[in-house]
Design an enzyme around this catalytic site. Sequence first.
Site, PDB file in Angstrom:
ATOM      1  CB  THR A 164      -4.394  69.626  71.971  1.00 22.81           C
ATOM      2  OG1 THR A 164      -3.810  68.314  71.504  1.00 22.81           O
ATOM      3  CG2 THR A 164      -5.961  69.805  71.509  1.00 22.81           C
ATOM      4  CG  ASP A 167     -13.773  61.754  68.661  1.00 24.24           C
ATOM      5  OD1 ASP A 167     -14.285  62.527  69.861  1.00 24.24           O
ATOM      6  OD2 ASP A 167     -14.070  61.880  67.706  1.00 24.24           O
ATOM      7  CD  GLU A 214       0.280  64.634  76.382  1.00 23.05           C
ATOM      8  OE1 GLU A 214      -0.361  64.192  75.235  1.00 23.05           O
ATOM      9  OE2 GLU A 214      -0.390  65.135  77.238  1.00 23.05           O
ATOM     10  CB  VAL A 231       2.279  67.878  77.929  1.00 22.54           C
ATOM     11  CG1 VAL A 231       2.869  66.668  78.602  1.00 22.54           C
ATOM     12  CG2 VAL A 231       3.056  68.976  78.349  1.00 22.54           C
ATOM     13  CD1 TRP A 232       3.540  72.708  71.745  1.00 20.64           C
ATOM     14  CD2 TRP A 232       1.382  72.506  71.289  1.00 20.64           C
ATOM     15  NE1 TRP A 232       3.358  73.653  71.121  1.00 20.64           N
ATOM     16  CE2 TRP A 232       1.901  73.644  70.496  1.00 20.64           C
ATOM     17  CE3 TRP A 232      -0.103  72.289  71.167  1.00 20.64           C
ATOM     18  CZ2 TRP A 232       1.032  74.460  69.741  1.00 20.64           C
ATOM     19  CZ3 TRP A 232      -0.705  73.146  70.367  1.00 20.64           C
ATOM     20  CH2 TRP A 232      -0.183  74.039  69.526  1.00 20.64           C
ATOM     21  CG  PHE A 269       7.562  71.805  80.822  1.00 23.66           C
ATOM     22  CD1 PHE A 269       6.089  71.827  80.367  1.00 23.66           C
ATOM     23  CD2 PHE A 269       7.800  70.659  81.753  1.00 23.66           C
ATOM     24  CE1 PHE A 269       5.136  71.007  80.960  1.00 23.66           C
ATOM     25  CE2 PHE A 269       7.054  69.989  82.217  1.00 23.66           C
ATOM     26  CZ  PHE A 269       5.516  69.875  81.820  1.00 23.66           C
ATOM     27  CG  PHE A 305      11.225  62.281  77.109  1.00 28.26           C
ATOM     28  CD1 PHE A 305      10.575  62.985  77.955  1.00 28.26           C
ATOM     29  CD2 PHE A 305      10.858  62.302  75.735  1.00 28.26           C
ATOM     30  CE1 PHE A 305       9.475  63.616  77.546  1.00 28.26           C
ATOM     31  CE2 PHE A 305       9.892  63.028  75.385  1.00 28.26           C
ATOM     32  CZ  PHE A 305       8.790  63.705  76.348  1.00 28.26           C
ATOM     33  N   GLY A 342       7.166  61.945  71.241  1.00 27.88           N
ATOM     34  CA  GLY A 342       8.716  62.621  71.364  1.00 27.88           C
ATOM     35  C   GLY A 342       9.057  62.921  69.902  1.00 27.88           C
TER      36      GLY A 342
END
Length: 284
Positions: free
Chosen positions: A87, A95, A115, A118-119, A147, A199, A218
Amino acid sequence: MNSISDRYLWLMKQILTDNIRVDNEQANLTVPEYAKLHKKSFQFYGGVMRALLKPFGLVPMRPSGQSVEERRRLRAGGHDWPQLGETMVGLERLDHLQSLLETILKEGIPGDILEAGVWRGGASIFMQAVLKVHDAQDRQLWLCDSFEGLPPPDPKVPQDAGSKFHKFNVLAVSEETVRSNFARYDLLDENLRFVKGYFENTLATVPVEQLALLRMDGDMYSSTMAILDALYEKVVPGGYIVIDDYAIDVCAQAVHDFRERHGITEPIEAIDEIASFWRKSPQG
């Protein structure tokens, strides 16, 4: 840290962001060296690459001579892209995600977690870890992404004119790779739902009834608006909307345009220098 669970989640953050190796030898690669190392992924480097990353408030890598303290500051705030981590959101946003999820579980806010964007899957991997720690097996975690990277700009959306994100191959991570990343941490299970496609073609028909947390990444005006148009009404009262890339002008514009159109007045609060969120009021 007072428990094994706390230590586990702390270690997950360190590994998923690659903060655990931030002071290693590769951290001092120069821009041309880094581009050469990742020549199949990075098509741009030097000034061009920096120009592409500037809207994110990001830097392509840590330059030679930068102190370990400065590298850690950048990594904490998600200001650079880890070479090996899953990430790029940084420690502060992880956090914050943990805090939101634990509030949702403590207060019994109903709904799944989704989500959009998502990378390599790191933020969702961490959310899955938090759910496992708290034995929240009744919630599904939805991962929505093409993806295949970002879409080219739509001529009908002037806000995205000139966008080059679709040419940035490092943002294209396959579903198989993301699944493999989950499996690496023994977190690939039946509670995960993968939704593949742009999307605007997929989110309106995602078979999710309620969302306790909607995390949006996005990058573009069109993508951000597509997420909100399709999914905002599924966020339950007391649920959260997280905007990972609020620092990008067109993303923030999409958020404000949507909120104005729907009369949304809950305050937007900063998470760090890049991301923000708001909580849906109990009245909905």
